[in-house]
Design a protein around this motif. Structure first.
Motif, mmCIF file in Angstrom:
data_model
loop_
_atom_site.group_PDB
_atom_site.id
_atom_site.type_symbol
_atom_site.label_atom_id
_atom_site.label_comp_id
_atom_site.label_asym_id
_atom_site.label_seq_id
_atom_site.Cartn_x
_atom_site.Cartn_y
_atom_site.Cartn_z
ATOM 1 N N UNK A 10 0.785 -1.220 0.000
ATOM 2 C CA UNK A 10 0.000 0.000 0.000
ATOM 3 C C UNK A 10 0.816 1.269 0.000
ATOM 4 N N UNK A 11 0.079 2.363 -0.030
ATOM 5 C CA UNK A 11 0.646 3.697 -0.042
ATOM 6 C C UNK A 11 -0.225 4.589 0.834
ATOM 7 N N UNK A 12 0.420 5.348 1.712
ATOM 8 C CA UNK A 12 -0.303 6.298 2.563
ATOM 9 C C UNK A 12 -0.045 7.704 2.035
ATOM 10 N N UNK A 13 -1.127 8.437 1.865
ATOM 11 C CA UNK A 13 -1.052 9.793 1.342
ATOM 12 C C UNK A 13 -1.554 10.759 2.406
ATOM 13 N N UNK A 14 -0.677 11.611 2.913
ATOM 14 C CA UNK A 14 -1.049 12.580 3.939
ATOM 15 C C UNK A 14 -1.930 13.676 3.382
ATOM 16 N N UNK A 19 -4.620 13.518 9.296
ATOM 17 C CA UNK A 19 -5.486 12.709 8.445
ATOM 18 C C UNK A 19 -4.700 12.213 7.230
ATOM 19 N N UNK A 20 -4.841 10.938 6.919
ATOM 20 C CA UNK A 20 -4.215 10.412 5.705
ATOM 21 C C UNK A 20 -5.089 9.341 5.074
ATOM 22 N N UNK A 21 -4.819 9.104 3.796
ATOM 23 C CA UNK A 21 -5.503 8.090 3.006
ATOM 24 C C UNK A 21 -4.568 6.889 2.901
ATOM 25 N N UNK A 57 -8.144 -2.145 -0.992
ATOM 26 C CA UNK A 57 -8.604 -1.500 0.242
ATOM 27 C C UNK A 57 -8.255 -0.013 0.253
ATOM 28 N N UNK A 58 -9.186 0.783 0.755
ATOM 29 C CA UNK A 58 -8.996 2.223 0.869
ATOM 30 C C UNK A 58 -9.594 2.686 2.195
ATOM 31 N N UNK A 59 -8.759 3.305 3.043
ATOM 32 C CA UNK A 59 -9.208 3.781 4.350
ATOM 33 C C UNK A 59 -8.821 5.237 4.554
ATOM 34 N N UNK A 60 -9.662 5.939 5.261
ATOM 35 C CA UNK A 60 -9.358 7.277 5.745
ATOM 36 C C UNK A 60 -8.966 7.111 7.202
ATOM 37 N N UNK A 61 -7.755 7.539 7.551
ATOM 38 C CA UNK A 61 -7.243 7.300 8.906
ATOM 39 C C UNK A 61 -6.908 8.604 9.613
ATOM 40 N N UNK A 166 8.160 2.946 4.622
ATOM 41 C CA UNK A 166 9.325 3.767 4.273
ATOM 42 C C UNK A 166 8.831 5.118 3.790
ATOM 43 N N UNK A 167 9.405 6.168 4.315
ATOM 44 C CA UNK A 167 9.059 7.525 3.907
ATOM 45 C C UNK A 167 9.601 7.784 2.503
ATOM 46 N N UNK A 168 8.735 8.268 1.615
ATOM 47 C CA UNK A 168 9.164 8.585 0.251
ATOM 48 C C UNK A 168 9.354 10.076 0.073
#
Length: 168
Positions: A10-14, A19-21, A57-61, A166-168
């Protein structure tokens, strides 16, 4: 219930500081098991069934903290049906043992959708890497079987997850 492993990349998008996706692609499995034994004879019947899906899967966290972060999220998991495997074992009244495996089930719905909730911790290891430990619950919203089948099957699952980011 039946233990079934799933994997996700996955990938987390701030979206903001808190809040991130969280999205990705997942090889997801659901499973169930059944065991019957007749107390009046030697007859038994057991099965273990696995359903396999390719999911997105897609979550709002929401998250808070610095080096040790806590997170919680809700989202949806659309999935495409990929496979079915059922292992059967039984004995007859005379005690003879049998087994079989079924790998095809043409009655399955090609698309399922579930909601998912998760909570956990995110520990900073160094400037670029984090370790994520969490709990998740998933509940299917539509039927696993086709619209004209005799059964309604809506799976649910809970489990623990572990991940390295890992931070990109």
């Amino acid at each position: 219930s039946l233990t079934a492993w799933s994997q996700q990349l996955g990938l987390c998008l701030g979206l903001s500081k808190f809040i991130y996706l969280d999205g990705g692609v997942s090889w997801m499995q659901n499973g169930e098991a059944y065991a019957f034994s007749d107390s009046n004879s030697d007859s038994t019947f057991n099965y273990q069934t696995r359903y396999r899906y390719l999911a997105l899967p897609l979550q709002l966290k929401l998250t808070f903290g610095n080096k040790l972060k806590f997170y919680g999220g809700l989202g949806l998991v659309p999935a495409l049906y990929q496979g079915y495997k059922q292992n059967l074992q039984w004995t007859n009244a005379l005690g003879a043992k049998y087994d079989d495996q079924i790998k095809i089930n043409n009655a399955m719905n090609s698309f399922t959708i579930s909601w998912i909730g998760s909570a956990g911790i995110d520990l900073q290891l160094d400037e670029n890497h984090r370790l994520r430990l969490g709990y998740l619950y998933r509940k299917q919203l539509n039927n696993s079987y086709g619209p004209y089948e005799d059964y309604v099957h809506k799976s649910y699952g809970w489990g623990f997850n572990i991940g390295l980011s890992k931070l990109l």
